[in-house]
Design a protein around this motif. Structure first.
Motif, mmCIF file in Angstrom:
data_model
loop_
_atom_site.group_PDB
_atom_site.id
_atom_site.type_symbol
_atom_site.label_atom_id
_atom_site.label_comp_id
_atom_site.label_asym_id
_atom_site.label_seq_id
_atom_site.Cartn_x
_atom_site.Cartn_y
_atom_site.Cartn_z
ATOM 1 N N TYR A 143 -17.880 28.797 23.362
ATOM 2 C CA TYR A 143 -18.976 29.616 22.851
ATOM 3 C C TYR A 143 -19.428 30.624 23.918
ATOM 4 O O TYR A 143 -19.607 31.817 23.634
ATOM 5 C CB TYR A 143 -20.129 28.708 22.441
ATOM 6 N N LEU A 158 -19.982 29.423 13.550
ATOM 7 C CA LEU A 158 -19.276 28.196 13.909
ATOM 8 C C LEU A 158 -18.680 27.584 12.654
ATOM 9 O O LEU A 158 -19.249 27.700 11.562
ATOM 10 C CB LEU A 158 -20.222 27.183 14.555
ATOM 11 N N PRO A 183 -25.859 30.640 17.201
ATOM 12 C CA PRO A 183 -25.010 31.484 16.356
ATOM 13 C C PRO A 183 -25.724 31.775 15.045
ATOM 14 O O PRO A 183 -26.802 31.238 14.775
ATOM 15 C CB PRO A 183 -23.768 30.622 16.142
#
Length: 321
Positions: A143, A158, A183
């Motif tokens: 990430y 994700l 995210p």
């Protein structure tokens, strides 16, 4: 904040045949095995061989180095290669012990096409060679690598299946714990959430042999207790988590914990949609070559990843007709 409706279905004969085939083949072959030694190496090789069979339409694929890890970028043909809409970090399943970027090429390629964006699949460390929190640390490293490559968190999604779904949840826990930016959304297919074997009290599943599944969890945890706050993603506060879509088959013994997870999203006021696909088995999306309903599920999952940045999804649990 969540209720229940349809996720799609297949014919009764198709559902029965799939469950029967899974029960007779996977249970017979995998059931007696344990995640160690030559049997484990054979399973890993077999999984990678399945992924080596390229879909006729192909995809653009290239290997990358993510710190100490390798990984694979997969961009489906057509709009799947466009990165302007964002990217998806995909954490593959395999019970923490099997699977790789190679084994999951097929499902990731289709998801890239459906979402219209490229997907990064890191080869995180697997058990029993590496125990908790190694795989979670690798997910966090992937990430952070995406951010270092110029992708802001509001362009990152994700996704994950099975044990990879757990790793997505564990990554979100770690991001919140470290106060790092989240995210924009998450897609979880047949996710595992509860690593407390005694609490989960799982029964028969048409695809996952219970003994083998529990052995994989033990191998992943090592000496770490399942009640450790870093492990127990069900108990984690979901405040600040991104909108999430969970897809799961109605035959799975993981279904109750998926619904329990949705309730924790509800308590935190975070949108979470659970699609329960009637008659489908664990990670049925990987059977998209032969199963129309799997292609439908991937299409809907890809649409969620594509649209989540510009929408406010309703928090619902959806059951198939």
């Amino acid at each position: 904040m969540f209720s229940s409706k349809s996720g799609g279905s297949s014919s009764l004969a198709e559902r029965f045949a799939l469950s029967l085939l899974a029960a007779r083949t996977v249970h017979a072959v995998v059931g007696p095995m344990r995640p160690a030694g030559l049997p484990l190496q054979a399973m890993r090789t077999a999984a990678d061989c399945v992924g080596a069979v390229r879909n006729p339409r192909g995809a653009r694929v290239h290997r990358v180095r993510i710190g100490a890890m390798t990984g694979m970028w997969v961009a489906g043909t057509g709009r799947g290669g466009r990165s302007s809409a964002g990217v998806t970090l995909y954490l593959h399943g395999g019970g923490f012990v099997v699977g790789s970027s190679q084994s999951h090429y097929g499902v990731v390629k289709r998801l890239s096409e459906a979402s219209g964006m490229p997907i990064l699949v890191p080869d995180y460390r697997r058990a029993p060679e590496a125990v908790f929190p190694a795989a979670v640390d690798d997910a966090l490293a992937a990430y952070r690598w995406l951010i270092s490559e110029g992708y802001s968190p509001d362009r990152i999604r994700l996704a994950g299946d099975s044990a990879g779904g757990y790793l997505v949840a564990a990554l979100l826990c770690e991001l919140r714990r470290r106060r790092l930016p989240m995210p924009v959304g998450a897609l979880l297919m047949s996710p595992l959430f509860d690593l407390n074997i005694d609490r989960a009290a799982r029964t028969w599943d048409p695809l996952i042999p219970l003994g083998f599944g529990n052995a994989c969890i033990r191998a992943f945890l090592g000496e770490t207790d399942a009640s450790d706050p870093r492990v127990d993603v069900l108990a984690a506060d979901k405040s600040g988590w991104p909108p999430t879509l969970i897809q799961i088959g109605s035959t799975e013994f993981l279904l109750p914990e998926a619904e329990a997870m949705a309730a924790t999203f509800d308590a935190a006021g975070v949108p979470c949609e659970v699609q329960v696909w009637r008659g489908q088995v664990h990670v049925f999306q990987t059977m998209a070559r032969v199963l129309p309903v799997a292609r439908t599920a991937l299409s809907r999952g890809g649409a969620f990843l594509r649209d989540v940045a510009g929408a406010t999804p309703r928090g619902i649990v959806e059951r198939s007709a």
